[in-house]
Design an enzyme around this catalytic site. Structure first.
Site, PDB file in Angstrom:
ATOM      1  N   ARG A  46       0.832  -1.204   0.000  1.00  0.00           N
ATOM      2  CA  ARG A  46       0.000   0.000   0.000  1.00  0.00           C
ATOM      3  C   ARG A  46       0.867   1.254   0.000  1.00  0.00           C
ATOM      4  O   ARG A  46       0.494   2.293  -0.544  1.00  0.00           O
ATOM      5  CB  ARG A  46      -0.954   0.007   1.204  1.00  0.00           C
ATOM      6  CG  ARG A  46      -1.752   1.308   1.328  1.00  0.00           C
ATOM      7  CD  ARG A  46      -2.932   1.179   2.274  1.00  0.00           C
ATOM      8  NE  ARG A  46      -2.585   0.552   3.532  1.00  0.00           N
ATOM      9  CZ  ARG A  46      -1.978   1.178   4.554  1.00  0.00           C
ATOM     10  NH1 ARG A  46      -1.613   2.441   4.444  1.00  0.00           N
ATOM     11  NH2 ARG A  46      -1.717   0.533   5.670  1.00  0.00           N
ATOM     12  N   TYR A  98     -16.117  15.562 -17.435  1.00  0.00           N
ATOM     13  CA  TYR A  98     -16.584  14.178 -17.332  1.00  0.00           C
ATOM     14  C   TYR A  98     -17.638  14.048 -16.231  1.00  0.00           C
ATOM     15  O   TYR A  98     -17.484  14.598 -15.127  1.00  0.00           O
ATOM     16  CB  TYR A  98     -15.385  13.270 -17.057  1.00  0.00           C
ATOM     17  CG  TYR A  98     -15.747  11.867 -16.653  1.00  0.00           C
ATOM     18  CD1 TYR A  98     -16.572  11.068 -17.448  1.00  0.00           C
ATOM     19  CD2 TYR A  98     -15.271  11.326 -15.460  1.00  0.00           C
ATOM     20  CE1 TYR A  98     -16.905   9.787 -17.066  1.00  0.00           C
ATOM     21  CE2 TYR A  98     -15.597  10.036 -15.080  1.00  0.00           C
ATOM     22  CZ  TYR A  98     -16.420   9.278 -15.883  1.00  0.00           C
ATOM     23  OH  TYR A  98     -16.753   8.008 -15.496  1.00  0.00           O
ATOM     24  N   ASP A 170      -6.899  17.782 -16.269  1.00  0.00           N
ATOM     25  CA  ASP A 170      -7.214  16.411 -16.658  1.00  0.00           C
ATOM     26  C   ASP A 170      -6.719  16.229 -18.086  1.00  0.00           C
ATOM     27  O   ASP A 170      -7.251  16.830 -19.025  1.00  0.00           O
ATOM     28  CB  ASP A 170      -8.728  16.174 -16.567  1.00  0.00           C
ATOM     29  CG  ASP A 170      -9.120  14.725 -16.837  1.00  0.00           C
ATOM     30  OD1 ASP A 170      -8.401  14.042 -17.601  1.00  0.00           O
ATOM     31  OD2 ASP A 170     -10.152  14.274 -16.308  1.00  0.00           O
ATOM     32  N   LYS A 195      -7.874   4.601 -19.901  1.00  0.00           N
ATOM     33  CA  LYS A 195      -8.159   4.967 -21.284  1.00  0.00           C
ATOM     34  C   LYS A 195      -6.936   4.772 -22.179  1.00  0.00           C
ATOM     35  O   LYS A 195      -6.498   3.648 -22.393  1.00  0.00           O
ATOM     36  CB  LYS A 195      -8.680   6.410 -21.308  1.00  0.00           C
ATOM     37  CG  LYS A 195      -9.803   6.688 -20.300  1.00  0.00           C
ATOM     38  CD  LYS A 195     -10.978   5.745 -20.429  1.00  0.00           C
ATOM     39  CE  LYS A 195     -12.211   6.188 -19.652  1.00  0.00           C
ATOM     40  NZ  LYS A 195     -12.076   6.174 -18.178  1.00  0.00           N
TER      41      LYS A 195
END
Length: 378
Positions: A46, A98, A170, A195
């Protein structure tokens, strides 16, 4: 090292000493220590994992940043980003963004005490008019999803700096291959790695990249505390995808330009939104800050009946809610990516019942066009 080579060879700073050309998957949750007060540099996955660390170095190098963090999804990255702010802080956001980002800000971040103004960030004067003493950041999506508006990153970054604010971009649609916001003055870059970076519709990922060691340290603390880290195997998948990023982005762009020009001339298509077309209102801004236009197109057809015909008629192109993979995908924003927005707001943005969004893949362009032609009909 040029960007095409960097995509293949990454940060060129591998700790792998066994000669593996493909960086190994360290599928381990924890790491042993040689002795008291001694460490291999890794304790618990982690906090950090060799495979994920290698990917993060690749992303930092591609974006010209000092640090990158790999998350389990783009929305996990956006959620961690909001933890930089405290109740009462105000953020100016691109209005056409988005739907998932908008949902996060309006429902979760507002609940946590943050304030937002959604506006057209391509209008510098409009952005400036919204700045108050509580404004801490400008969040830009450029090009926007799905209307393909373009914001001037350099001018907005200068405005933000003059007012002691952060500029966050972004960069999902164009990737660091076509656009590098940090080099244009931005402070933080956000990616949905699901993406184009991954490129194969087979894994979820998200990234935050910054050029500030101080911000990077703050984000790393949030990251290890909230725990939405990318797994070793998914880190390996994303890095494998990045190796072909340059080739894929060039093909996506070539196909998108061809498809956009074909759509412009179809009798049932009323508007085409593609930043590579000279008819696009933000074309000059795009050419000033990018080296390419990407593979995303939105287009408006003549009727809702045509929408139904297209979505039910495509065969090569898949009717699916994502983008950036090697396969062409078509989406109906009104009922998919932006379904959570109030209808009045959707319509004011141009997200109506006749709008479709096309993620152009790397298939042969003639096959893509033939599929669209058959689905649209005469």
């Amino acid at each position: 090292m040029r960007k095409e080579t960097r995509c293949v060879h990454g940060a060129n700073d591998s700790k792998e000493t066994n000669g593996a050309v493909s960086f190994p998957i360290y599928q381990s949750a924890t790491f042993s220590h040689p002795g008291l007060g001694e460490s291999t540099g890794y304790d618990y996955s982690r906090l950090q994992n060799p495979t994920r660390e290698h990917l993060e170095k690749v992303m930092a190098a591609l974006e010209n940043g000092v640090g990158a963090l790999a998350f389990s999804s783009g929305m996990a990255a956006a959620s961690a980003l909001m933890e930089l702010f405290v109740p009462g802080d105000h953020i100016i956001v691109s209005s056409d963004t988005y739907g998932g980002t908008s949902r996060l800000f309006r429902n979760i971040s507002v609940k946590n005490g943050l304030k937002f103004d959604f506006t057209d960030t391509s209008d510098i004067e409009l952005v400036e008019s919204l700045i108050s003493e509580d404004t801490k950041a400008i969040f830009i999506e450029t090009p926007t999803n799905p209307m393909m508006h373009v914001s001037d990153i350099s001018r907005l970054s200068a405005l933000a700096k003059a007012n002691s604010m952060l500029t966050i971009v972004d960069n999902t649609f164009l990737t660091p291959y076509f656009q590098q916001p940090l080099s244009l003055g931005a402070d933080i870059v956000l990616h949905s790695g699901t993406k184009y970076l991954g490129g194969h519709n087979d894994t979820l990922a998200g990234f935050l990249v910054t050029k500030s060691p101080e911000i990077s340290e703050k984000l790393r603390f949030i990251y290890k505390t909230t725990g939405a880290c990318l797994s070793p195997f998914d880190s390996w998948l994303i890095e494998r995808g990045i190796k072909t990023l340059a080739l894929r982005m060039e093909k996506h762009q070539k196909n998108a330009m061809g498809a956009a020009r074909w759509l412009e001339n179809h009798s049932k298509v009323r508007k085409v939104f593609y930043i590579g077309l000279e008819s696009h209102p933000d074309y000059k801004v795009s050419t000033s800050q990018t080296s390419g236009f990407g593979g995303m197109i939105s287009f408006e057809v003549d009727s809702e009946e045509t929408v139904k015909k297209v979505l039910g008629g495509v065969r090569l192109i898949s009717y699916a809610e994502s983008l950036g993979g090697v396969e062409s995908l078509i989406t109906y924003p009104m009922l998919q990516t932006h379904a959570d927005l109030p209808m009045e707001e959707r319509l004011s943005r141009g997200i109506n019942e006749k709008l479709l969004r096309l993620s152009v893949g790397i298939e042969d362009l003639e096959d893509i066009v033939e599929d669209l032609a058959e689905a649209l009909g005469d």
